[in-house]
Design a protein around this motif. Structure first.
Motif, short mmCIF file in Angstrom:
data_model
loop_
_atom_site.label_atom_id
_atom_site.label_comp_id
_atom_site.label_asym_id
_atom_site.label_seq_id
_atom_site.Cartn_x
_atom_site.Cartn_y
_atom_site.Cartn_z
N UNK A 121 -8.01 -30.45 11.15
CA UNK A 121 -7.74 -31.72 10.47
C UNK A 121 -8.82 -31.91 9.41
N UNK A 122 -8.43 -32.45 8.26
CA UNK A 122 -9.41 -32.77 7.24
C UNK A 122 -10.24 -33.96 7.66
N UNK A 123 -11.38 -34.12 7.05
CA UNK A 123 -12.21 -35.30 7.35
C UNK A 123 -11.49 -36.59 7.00
N UNK A 124 -10.59 -36.52 6.03
CA UNK A 124 -9.84 -37.72 5.63
C UNK A 124 -8.91 -38.19 6.75
N UNK A 125 -8.68 -37.34 7.74
CA UNK A 125 -7.82 -37.72 8.86
C UNK A 125 -8.39 -38.92 9.61
N UNK A 126 -9.68 -39.12 9.51
CA UNK A 126 -10.33 -40.24 10.20
C UNK A 126 -10.06 -41.57 9.52
N UNK A 127 -9.60 -41.53 8.28
CA UNK A 127 -9.37 -42.77 7.54
C UNK A 127 -8.01 -43.37 7.88
N UNK A 128 -7.89 -44.69 7.80
CA UNK A 128 -6.60 -45.35 8.07
C UNK A 128 -5.54 -44.87 7.07
N UNK A 130 -2.09 -45.44 4.82
CA UNK A 130 -1.96 -44.24 4.00
C UNK A 130 -3.29 -43.86 3.34
N UNK A 131 -3.51 -42.56 3.19
CA UNK A 131 -4.72 -42.09 2.51
C UNK A 131 -4.44 -40.73 1.85
N UNK A 132 -5.44 -40.25 1.14
CA UNK A 132 -5.32 -38.98 0.43
C UNK A 132 -5.37 -37.82 1.42
N UNK A 133 -4.43 -36.86 1.26
CA UNK A 133 -4.43 -35.62 2.05
C UNK A 133 -4.29 -34.47 1.06
N UNK A 134 -5.21 -33.55 1.15
CA UNK A 134 -5.26 -32.46 0.17
C UNK A 134 -3.95 -31.69 0.05
N UNK A 135 -3.35 -31.33 1.19
CA UNK A 135 -2.12 -30.54 1.15
C UNK A 135 -0.98 -31.32 0.49
N UNK A 136 -0.91 -32.62 0.76
CA UNK A 136 0.14 -33.44 0.16
C UNK A 136 -0.03 -33.53 -1.35
N UNK A 137 -1.28 -33.52 -1.79
CA UNK A 137 -1.55 -33.56 -3.22
C UNK A 137 -1.26 -32.20 -3.84
N UNK A 138 -1.71 -31.13 -3.18
CA UNK A 138 -1.51 -29.79 -3.72
C UNK A 138 -0.03 -29.43 -3.84
N UNK A 139 0.74 -29.77 -2.82
CA UNK A 139 2.13 -29.33 -2.78
C UNK A 139 3.13 -30.37 -3.26
N UNK A 140 2.72 -31.65 -3.27
CA UNK A 140 3.67 -32.68 -3.69
C UNK A 140 3.15 -33.64 -4.74
N UNK A 141 1.88 -33.49 -5.10
CA UNK A 141 1.30 -34.39 -6.08
C UNK A 141 1.18 -35.81 -5.56
N UNK A 183 -7.51 -41.33 16.88
CA UNK A 183 -8.50 -42.27 17.43
C UNK A 183 -9.77 -41.57 17.91
N UNK A 184 -9.64 -40.34 18.35
CA UNK A 184 -10.80 -39.62 18.89
C UNK A 184 -11.32 -38.54 17.93
N UNK A 185 -10.74 -38.49 16.74
CA UNK A 185 -11.15 -37.47 15.79
C UNK A 185 -12.52 -37.79 15.19
N UNK A 186 -13.36 -36.78 15.13
CA UNK A 186 -14.69 -36.94 14.54
C UNK A 186 -14.79 -35.98 13.35
N UNK A 187 -15.07 -36.51 12.16
CA UNK A 187 -15.18 -35.66 10.97
C UNK A 187 -16.25 -34.59 11.17
N UNK A 188 -16.00 -33.43 10.58
CA UNK A 188 -16.95 -32.32 10.70
C UNK A 188 -17.61 -32.07 9.35
N UNK A 189 -18.82 -31.62 9.40
CA UNK A 189 -19.57 -31.35 8.18
C UNK A 189 -18.92 -30.20 7.42
N UNK A 190 -18.69 -30.42 6.13
CA UNK A 190 -18.14 -29.37 5.29
C UNK A 190 -16.65 -29.17 5.43
N UNK A 191 -15.99 -30.01 6.19
CA UNK A 191 -14.55 -29.80 6.41
C UNK A 191 -13.68 -30.62 5.47
#
Length: 237
Positions: A121-128, A130-141, A183-191
């Motif tokens: 999971x990207x670090x952005x997964x921790x954010x509420x 709707x939010x930015x997701x790299x794959x959604x931007x790369x493949x769907x803009x 709810x239990x996701x913790x962002x990782x460094x560099x991810x």
């Protein structure tokens, strides 16, 4: 005294016919001469096309990393549509099962293939959402995406399937379960910039086709060949 030619011919013919009809042991067909029963041309179950050698969805280019744009209409919730309702605990439990269900895809993958034990999971997964997701931007803009839309995006891209019905219990269950994992996701460094689909390919796990090949076992035809020993048909010294 020289024998007459006609006498010689008669002697030769007599010898030949005598060997053929009077000495069957000499002309008997060698048991080693027939075509080896292990060698007949017939379909060898081991030589047949290996079912594991067929196009492996895991051997191909990672479906998550493939290029090409996604039609955002497929993954954008229609206006006025609401997810199916139900008991929260039951939906989460159902979503957990569906998370590992490869039948949802067309390539043998499941949500769990990329996110086993909460991985990739990207670090952005921790954010509420709707939010930015790299794959959604790369493949769907898409600069922002809701959680249920992200589930649909994963259905279309990594899992190469059609999106689920927006009012389906399956979509509601997967969304509920993913929200619980969040709810239990913790962002990782560099991810933060990592693509969850570019991570270690889930298909490189133990391949059921790499197990000991039943055809590599001792070949029954490779056993001691009775004809390889001293040839019983060879003349005795």
């Amino acid at each position: 005294m020289n024998a007459q030619p006609s006498a010689i011919r008669s002697a030769i013919l007599a010898s030949v016919f005598g060997m053929a009809f009077g000495a069957p042991a000499a002309f008997a067909q060698s048991p080693c001469a027939p075509r080896n029963p292990c060698a007949p041309r017939k379909m060898n179950p081991c030589a047949a096309k290996n079912p594991c050698a067929a196009k492996n969805p895991c051997a191909a280019k990672n479906p998550c990393a493939a290029s090409g744009k996604v039609d955002v209409k497929l993954v954008t919730r229609p206006a006025g549509t609401q997810l199916a309702k139900g008991n929260s605990a039951e939906l989460i439990a159902e979503g957990k099962k569906l998370f590992s269900d490869t039948k949802l895809s067309t390539n043998g993958l499941s949500c769990n293939s990329c996110h086993f034990n909460g991985n990739s999971y990207l670090n952005t997964f921790a954010k509420p959402y709707p939010h930015f997701v790299q794959m959604a931007d790369d493949r769907g803009g898409m600069k922002k995406i809701a959680l249920d839309e992200m589930v649909q995006f994963c259905m279309v891209v990594p899992m190469a399937a059609k999106p689920l019905a927006w009012d389906s219990r399956e979509l509601a269950a997967l969304t509920a379960y993913t929200a619980e994992v969040q709810k239990t996701f913790k962002p990782k460094s560099g991810a933060a910039a990592a693509n969850p689909c570019a991570a270690k390919n889930p298909c490189t796990a133990k391949n059921p086709c790499t197990a000991k090949n039943p055809c590599t076992a001792k070949n029954p035809c490779a056993a001691k060949n009775p004809c390889a020993a001293k040839n019983p048909c060879a003349a005795k010294k």
